[in-house]
Design a protein around this motif. Structure first.
Motif, short mmCIF file in Angstrom:
data_model
loop_
_atom_site.label_atom_id
_atom_site.label_comp_id
_atom_site.label_asym_id
_atom_site.label_seq_id
_atom_site.Cartn_x
_atom_site.Cartn_y
_atom_site.Cartn_z
N HIS A 59 0.82 -1.21 0.00
CA HIS A 59 0.00 0.00 0.00
C HIS A 59 0.86 1.26 0.00
CE1 HIS A 59 -3.37 2.69 0.78
NE2 HIS A 59 -2.57 3.29 1.65
N LEU A 60 1.83 1.33 0.89
CA LEU A 60 2.67 2.52 1.00
C LEU A 60 3.58 2.69 -0.21
CD1 LEU A 60 3.66 2.25 4.77
CD2 LEU A 60 1.96 3.80 3.76
N GLY A 61 3.94 1.58 -0.86
CA GLY A 61 4.80 1.66 -2.02
C GLY A 61 6.28 1.57 -1.68
N TYR A 62 6.66 2.05 -0.51
CA TYR A 62 8.04 1.96 -0.04
C TYR A 62 8.05 2.12 1.47
CZ TYR A 62 8.30 6.94 1.07
OH TYR A 62 8.08 8.17 1.65
N VAL A 63 9.06 1.55 2.10
CA VAL A 63 9.33 1.79 3.52
C VAL A 63 10.81 2.10 3.62
CG1 VAL A 63 9.44 0.77 5.82
CG2 VAL A 63 7.45 0.34 4.38
N GLU A 103 15.09 -4.60 -1.80
CA GLU A 103 15.65 -3.30 -1.47
C GLU A 103 16.15 -2.60 -2.73
OE1 GLU A 103 18.47 -3.10 1.71
OE2 GLU A 103 17.59 -4.80 2.79
N TYR A 104 15.84 -1.32 -2.82
CA TYR A 104 16.44 -0.49 -3.87
C TYR A 104 16.24 0.97 -3.48
CZ TYR A 104 18.70 0.30 -8.31
OH TYR A 104 19.62 0.66 -9.25
N TRP A 105 16.73 1.84 -4.34
CA TRP A 105 16.74 3.27 -4.06
C TRP A 105 15.50 3.94 -4.65
CZ3 TRP A 105 20.20 5.86 -1.06
CH2 TRP A 105 20.18 7.24 -1.10
N THR A 106 14.75 4.64 -3.80
CA THR A 106 13.68 5.53 -4.27
C THR A 106 14.24 6.94 -4.12
OG1 THR A 106 12.66 5.52 -2.06
CG2 THR A 106 11.87 3.90 -3.64
N HIS A 107 13.78 7.69 -3.12
CA HIS A 107 14.45 8.92 -2.72
C HIS A 107 15.53 8.60 -1.69
CE1 HIS A 107 11.57 8.05 0.37
NE2 HIS A 107 12.14 8.92 1.18
N ALA A 108 15.48 7.37 -1.21
CA ALA A 108 16.45 6.83 -0.24
C ALA A 108 16.39 5.32 -0.37
CB ALA A 108 16.09 7.28 1.18
N LEU A 109 17.28 4.62 0.33
CA LEU A 109 17.21 3.17 0.32
C LEU A 109 15.91 2.75 1.00
CD1 LEU A 109 18.80 0.63 -0.47
CD2 LEU A 109 19.72 0.60 1.86
N ALA A 110 15.21 1.78 0.39
CA ALA A 110 13.89 1.43 0.89
C ALA A 110 13.55 -0.02 0.57
CB ALA A 110 12.83 2.35 0.28
N TYR A 111 12.60 -0.57 1.35
CA TYR A 111 11.97 -1.83 1.01
C TYR A 111 10.83 -1.54 0.04
CZ TYR A 111 14.34 -4.39 4.74
OH TYR A 111 15.28 -4.99 5.54
N LEU A 112 10.74 -2.36 -1.01
CA LEU A 112 9.74 -2.19 -2.05
C LEU A 112 9.04 -3.52 -2.31
CD1 LEU A 112 12.19 -0.32 -4.40
CD2 LEU A 112 10.32 0.77 -3.18
N PRO A 113 7.79 -3.52 -2.74
CA PRO A 113 7.12 -4.79 -3.08
C PRO A 113 7.70 -5.36 -4.37
CG PRO A 113 5.69 -2.92 -3.58
CD PRO A 113 6.89 -2.36 -2.87
N ILE A 114 7.83 -6.67 -4.42
CA ILE A 114 8.47 -7.31 -5.58
C ILE A 114 7.69 -7.03 -6.86
CG2 ILE A 114 7.27 -9.51 -5.31
CD1 ILE A 114 10.95 -8.88 -6.42
N ARG A 115 6.40 -6.77 -6.77
CA ARG A 115 5.62 -6.46 -7.97
C ARG A 115 6.17 -5.23 -8.69
NH1 ARG A 115 0.61 -3.44 -4.78
NH2 ARG A 115 1.74 -1.47 -4.60
N ASP A 116 6.90 -4.37 -7.94
CA ASP A 116 7.42 -3.14 -8.53
C ASP A 116 8.83 -3.29 -9.11
OD1 ASP A 116 5.09 -1.93 -7.83
OD2 ASP A 116 5.90 -0.74 -6.17
N PHE A 117 9.39 -4.49 -9.05
CA PHE A 117 10.75 -4.67 -9.57
C PHE A 117 10.89 -4.19 -11.02
CE2 PHE A 117 14.62 -6.67 -10.96
CZ PHE A 117 15.42 -6.71 -9.84
N PRO A 118 9.93 -4.50 -11.92
CA PRO A 118 10.06 -4.01 -13.30
C PRO A 118 10.15 -2.50 -13.41
CG PRO A 118 8.41 -5.74 -13.18
CD PRO A 118 8.75 -5.37 -11.76
N LEU A 119 9.58 -1.77 -12.44
CA LEU A 119 9.61 -0.30 -12.49
C LEU A 119 11.02 0.23 -12.27
CD1 LEU A 119 6.43 0.35 -10.34
CD2 LEU A 119 6.59 0.57 -12.82
N TYR A 120 11.86 -0.56 -11.60
CA TYR A 120 13.22 -0.11 -11.28
C TYR A 120 14.27 -0.70 -12.22
CZ TYR A 120 11.17 2.00 -7.22
OH TYR A 120 10.39 2.81 -6.40
N LEU A 121 13.87 -1.63 -13.06
CA LEU A 121 14.81 -2.20 -14.00
C LEU A 121 15.41 -1.17 -14.95
CD1 LEU A 121 13.46 -5.73 -14.99
CD2 LEU A 121 15.79 -5.16 -14.30
#
Length: 399
Positions: A59-63, A103-121
């Motif tokens: 829901h939050l998209g990142y932590v 884990e990957y970088w948004t505005h900072a290092l964050a936990y992200l849902p795996i469904r969003d992995f393609p968005l960061y590729l």
């Protein structure tokens, strides 16, 4: 309870042609909308157990992840604020066993849902072509050596590498170990993933081996990335501006503005005029404005300074009249409130600011300073202290 459109449009929903007219929203309603979007208006919005942590992250998209541990690190604190029975092991399970977060970088290092992995590729692939961040100056030989080590020997931490020759740091956050910089470069490139975390000690593994991929997911298109950015902001903020949408990923303003305009033309977004910020273009979905607003439940939340409700300093100030001052990197003599202060939200208002520290040996939470932001009272202090006792139990609980 009533919706904004009930009050402002005589019960006519803000859809179709009406959706293109600006709807005026009071600050009080904007606060309730944002709290509902952040799931801070009820005590247990996601249920309990590892599934609750998964639902919260989705829901939050990142932590956000942060290294400071004067109290519990912020990624656990943010989840605990929305999951009263949250356990640290829940997040470890999602990362290492279920592999449903990464884990990957948004505005900072964050936990992200795996469904969003393609968005960061696309971001990972750009980094391979044009290295940035702290891995840009990694010796290619060190990089190849570290990847060979992981590929042949399996997942490892920096402690598993004992043949490094220390080098001088180039900046404060750099590592003196070349292998650590090489591991970080592999992470930025997406070649390595963090498969486990013990405190701030990270275990690196080949990405495809960690997730069990024979074939990598297809990278998202630029349009998909942009649409997700807008959708995530609407889901977690309720009312959005261009700046608040771009908070986690600084996409170009031009394409973002055009995408918003297209949604307004389709009636999918309603222009909003926020009290006190009438000249700032903002938008919301019609369903957000049509929804019945929950009455203030008066819940008390001791929030992390990196909580999504607080992290956008300017927007939090615009809507709540409170701008968090983070002073961990300010010399002690120049601090106004304290090293690591936490804002206290009571209902829809920030009422206090507390400088806290966990005494782990003594198994207690210490209040080093208490600052009222408004007009404090003994009754309000007692309510906040009840929440501090709950936070203390979480702080000293075992893993």
């Amino acid at each position: 309870m009533s919706s904004i459109t009930d009050r402002l449009q005589g019960g006519t929903p803000a859809r179709g042609a009406a959706a293109r007219a600006r709807v005026r929203v009071s600050l009080a309603d904007a606060r309730r909308i944002w709290l509902r979007a952040q799931r801070l208006d009820v005590r247990e919005p996601f249920g309990a157990g590892p599934d609750a942590a998964q639902r919260a992250i989705e829901h939050l998209g990142y932590v956000q992840i942060d290294t400071i541990n004067v109290i519990e690190r912020c990624h656990h604190h943010i989840l605990w604020s929305r999951i009263p029975r949250y356990r640290r092991a829940d997040l470890a399970h999602l990362q290492s066993d279920a592999k449903s977060v990464f884990e990957y970088w948004t505005h900072a290092l964050a936990y992200l849902p795996i469904r969003d992995f393609p968005l960061y590729l696309p971001q990972m692939r750009r980094h391979r072509r044009e290295p940035r961040h702290w891995g840009a100056r990694v010796d290619p030989a060190d990089y190849r050596r570290v990847l060979r080590t992981v590929r042949s020997g399996g997942a490892l931490t920096i402690r598993d590498i004992d043949d490094d020759v220390l080098v001088e740091k180039e900046h404060l956050w750099a590592s003196r170990k070349p292998s650590k910089a090489a591991l970080q470069l592999g992470f930025w490139n997406g070649v390595l993933s963090i498969s486990a975390r013990t405190g701030m000690l990270k275990t690196y593994e080949l990405t495809e081996r960690h997730f069990g991929w024979r074939r990598w997911p297809a990278p998202a298109t630029e349009r998909q990335v942009l649409d997700d950015l807008i959708d995530a902001a609407l889901r977690t903020q309720g009312i959005v501006s261009v700046a608040s949408i771009r908070h986690t990923r600084t996409n170009p303003i031009g394409p973002l503005t055009r995408a918003i305009a297209a949604r307004v033309r389709r009636g999918a977004l309603v222009p909003v005029e926020l009290e006190g910020a009438e000249r700032l273009p903002q938008w919301a979905e019609a369903a957000t404005l049509d929804a019945k607003l929950r009455r203030d439940a008066g819940l008390v939340h001791v929030l992390s300074p990196f909580d999504p409700l607080v992290r956008q300093r300017g927007r939090t100030e615009l809507v709540f009249g409170y701008r968090h001052l983070f002073e961990a990197y300010v010399p002690e003599a120049k601090r106004r409130y304290g090293y690591f202060t936490l804002p206290v939200l009571v209902g829809d208002r920030f009422e206090a600011l507390l400088d806290l520290k966990t005494d782990r040996a003594g198994r207690r939470l210490l209040v080093r300073a208490w600052h009222w932001l408004g007009k404090g009272s003994l009754a309000l202090r007692a309510r906040i202290e009840d929440e501090l006792h709950r936070l203390e139990r979480f702080q000293v609980a075992g893993e």
